[in-house]
Scaffold this motif. Structure first.
Motif, short mmCIF file in Angstrom:
data_model
loop_
_atom_site.label_atom_id
_atom_site.label_comp_id
_atom_site.label_asym_id
_atom_site.label_seq_id
_atom_site.Cartn_x
_atom_site.Cartn_y
_atom_site.Cartn_z
N MET A 208 0.73 -1.23 0.19
CA MET A 208 0.06 -0.04 0.03
C MET A 208 0.87 1.33 0.03
SD MET A 208 -3.24 0.66 2.31
CE MET A 208 -2.70 1.58 4.02
N ILE A 209 1.75 1.51 0.92
CA ILE A 209 2.64 2.54 0.88
C ILE A 209 4.05 2.23 0.45
CG2 ILE A 209 3.90 4.12 2.64
CD1 ILE A 209 1.34 3.97 4.34
N LYS A 210 4.54 3.17 -0.45
CA LYS A 210 5.87 2.84 -1.06
C LYS A 210 6.94 3.49 -0.33
CE LYS A 210 6.12 3.65 -5.71
NZ LYS A 210 6.08 4.25 -6.90
N GLY A 211 6.65 4.43 0.53
CA GLY A 211 7.62 5.41 1.27
C GLY A 211 7.25 6.72 1.37
N ILE A 212 8.11 7.25 1.88
CA ILE A 212 7.77 8.64 2.38
C ILE A 212 8.26 9.49 1.26
CG2 ILE A 212 8.54 10.69 3.93
CD1 ILE A 212 9.07 8.58 6.23
N ASN A 213 7.44 10.36 0.84
CA ASN A 213 7.58 11.36 -0.23
C ASN A 213 8.15 12.64 0.14
OD1 ASN A 213 6.56 13.83 -2.37
ND2 ASN A 213 7.06 11.77 -3.54
N HIS A 214 7.61 13.36 1.06
CA HIS A 214 7.91 14.47 1.50
C HIS A 214 7.64 14.70 3.00
CE1 HIS A 214 4.29 15.73 -0.23
NE2 HIS A 214 4.10 16.60 0.62
N GLU B 11 3.83 8.08 -0.15
CA GLU B 11 3.66 7.73 -1.67
C GLU B 11 2.91 6.31 -1.74
OE1 GLU B 11 6.21 7.26 -5.75
OE2 GLU B 11 6.89 8.39 -4.13
N VAL B 12 1.97 6.44 -2.44
CA VAL B 12 1.11 5.03 -2.78
C VAL B 12 1.23 4.79 -4.27
CG1 VAL B 12 -0.13 5.33 -0.61
CG2 VAL B 12 -1.05 6.09 -2.81
N ASP B 13 1.03 3.45 -4.39
CA ASP B 13 0.86 3.08 -6.01
C ASP B 13 -0.51 3.45 -6.44
OD1 ASP B 13 3.42 2.01 -6.65
OD2 ASP B 13 2.70 0.12 -5.45
N ASP C 128 -3.68 12.26 17.22
CA ASP C 128 -3.00 13.30 18.01
C ASP C 128 -3.09 14.62 17.10
OD1 ASP C 128 -1.86 11.95 20.49
OD2 ASP C 128 -0.41 11.19 19.30
N GLY C 129 -4.08 14.61 16.28
CA GLY C 129 -4.10 15.77 15.29
C GLY C 129 -3.00 15.93 14.17
N ASN C 130 -2.08 15.31 14.09
CA ASN C 130 -1.19 15.22 13.08
C ASN C 130 -1.62 15.18 11.52
OD1 ASN C 130 1.12 15.96 14.97
ND2 ASN C 130 1.01 13.90 15.43
N TRP C 131 -1.49 16.11 10.52
CA TRP C 131 -2.00 15.67 9.31
C TRP C 131 -1.02 14.74 8.50
CZ3 TRP C 131 -6.34 17.44 7.19
CH2 TRP C 131 -7.06 18.39 7.83
N ILE C 132 -1.56 13.63 7.89
CA ILE C 132 -0.82 13.07 7.09
C ILE C 132 -1.41 12.90 5.54
CG2 ILE C 132 -0.39 10.43 6.86
CD1 ILE C 132 -0.57 10.01 9.78
N GLU C 133 -0.61 12.94 4.77
CA GLU C 133 -1.02 13.16 3.09
C GLU C 133 -0.67 11.67 2.61
OE1 GLU C 133 -0.25 15.80 -0.67
OE2 GLU C 133 1.01 16.09 1.08
N PHE C 134 -1.45 11.43 1.63
CA PHE C 134 -1.09 10.13 1.05
C PHE C 134 -1.13 10.44 -0.65
CE2 PHE C 134 -2.75 8.45 4.92
CZ PHE C 134 -1.87 7.36 4.90
N MET C 135 -0.28 10.25 -1.32
CA MET C 135 -0.35 11.04 -2.86
C MET C 135 0.24 9.86 -3.81
SD MET C 135 2.58 13.98 -3.96
CE MET C 135 1.47 15.00 -3.01
N GLU C 136 -0.39 9.79 -5.00
CA GLU C 136 -0.02 8.86 -6.16
C GLU C 136 0.48 9.77 -6.95
OE1 GLU C 136 -2.38 6.51 -9.67
OE2 GLU C 136 -3.48 6.55 -7.66
N MET C 137 1.60 9.52 -7.48
CA MET C 137 2.44 10.31 -8.27
C MET C 137 1.95 10.31 -9.73
SD MET C 137 4.11 11.57 -6.00
CE MET C 137 5.34 12.60 -6.84
N ASN C 138 1.84 11.62 -10.28
CA ASN C 138 1.77 11.54 -11.72
C ASN C 138 2.89 11.37 -12.57
OD1 ASN C 138 1.21 12.84 -14.56
ND2 ASN C 138 -0.94 13.29 -13.68
N PRO C 139 3.04 10.85 -13.68
CA PRO C 139 4.17 10.82 -14.37
C PRO C 139 4.98 12.24 -14.92
CG PRO C 139 2.96 8.95 -15.28
CD PRO C 139 2.26 9.81 -13.97
N ASP C 140 3.79 13.16 -14.91
CA ASP C 140 3.98 14.48 -15.73
C ASP C 140 4.23 15.48 -14.61
OD1 ASP C 140 4.09 13.42 -18.17
OD2 ASP C 140 1.69 13.82 -18.11
#
Length: 130
Positions: free
Chosen positions: A1-7, A74-76, A112-124
């Motif tokens: 599900m999760i590929k790694g930390i993107n940012h 980052e996710v697939d 604890d109220g910390n924001w977490i983003e999940f992102m699928e990268m666009n090749p462009d």
């Protein structure tokens, strides 16, 4: 599900001072910038390694500090990831959308109220071209 930390995102008070620290002192590279729809500067991306960035948000103590101070995984498959989290009872605070950099993303909040983003990268996206 999760590929790694993107940012990881940070608000900065003095962008030039922060770029000097991350680029000249730590040896990372300024990758690209994003402006708000109004044209005002918004984020400077610093490349740590391939596929891994630091987001430096203009504004210091001003602005939406809650969401700027976040980590992004980052996710697939953004839809599959969102569905699995919903099935486990994790509500999406911000539904799936396509961002200015063309990537698809959604947001949750940890206990604890910390924001977490999940992102699928666009090749462009600029992330993929940096």
């Amino acid at each position: 599900m999760i590929k790694g930390i993107n940012h990881k995102g940070f608000h900065v008070v003095d962008m030039e001072r922060s770029l000097d620290f991350y680029c000249n002192k730590l040896g990372f590279k300024k990758a690209f910038e994003l402006n708000q729809p109004s044209g005002e500067p918004w984020i400077v991306y610093v490349k740590v390694t391939d596929g891994c960035f630091i987001e430096l948000f203009y504004g210091g103590a001003e602005g939406d500090r809650d969401r700027a101070e976040h980590i992004c995984f980052e996710v697939d498959d953004i839809q599959e990831t969102a569905n699995k989290l919903k099935e486990k009872g994790v509500p999406l605070e911000v539904e799936i959308s396509q961002g200015i950099a063309l990537n698809y993303q959604f947001w949750i909040v940890d206990p604890d109220g910390n924001w977490i983003e999940f992102m699928e990268m666009n090749p462009d996206s600029p992330h993929m071209r940096s």
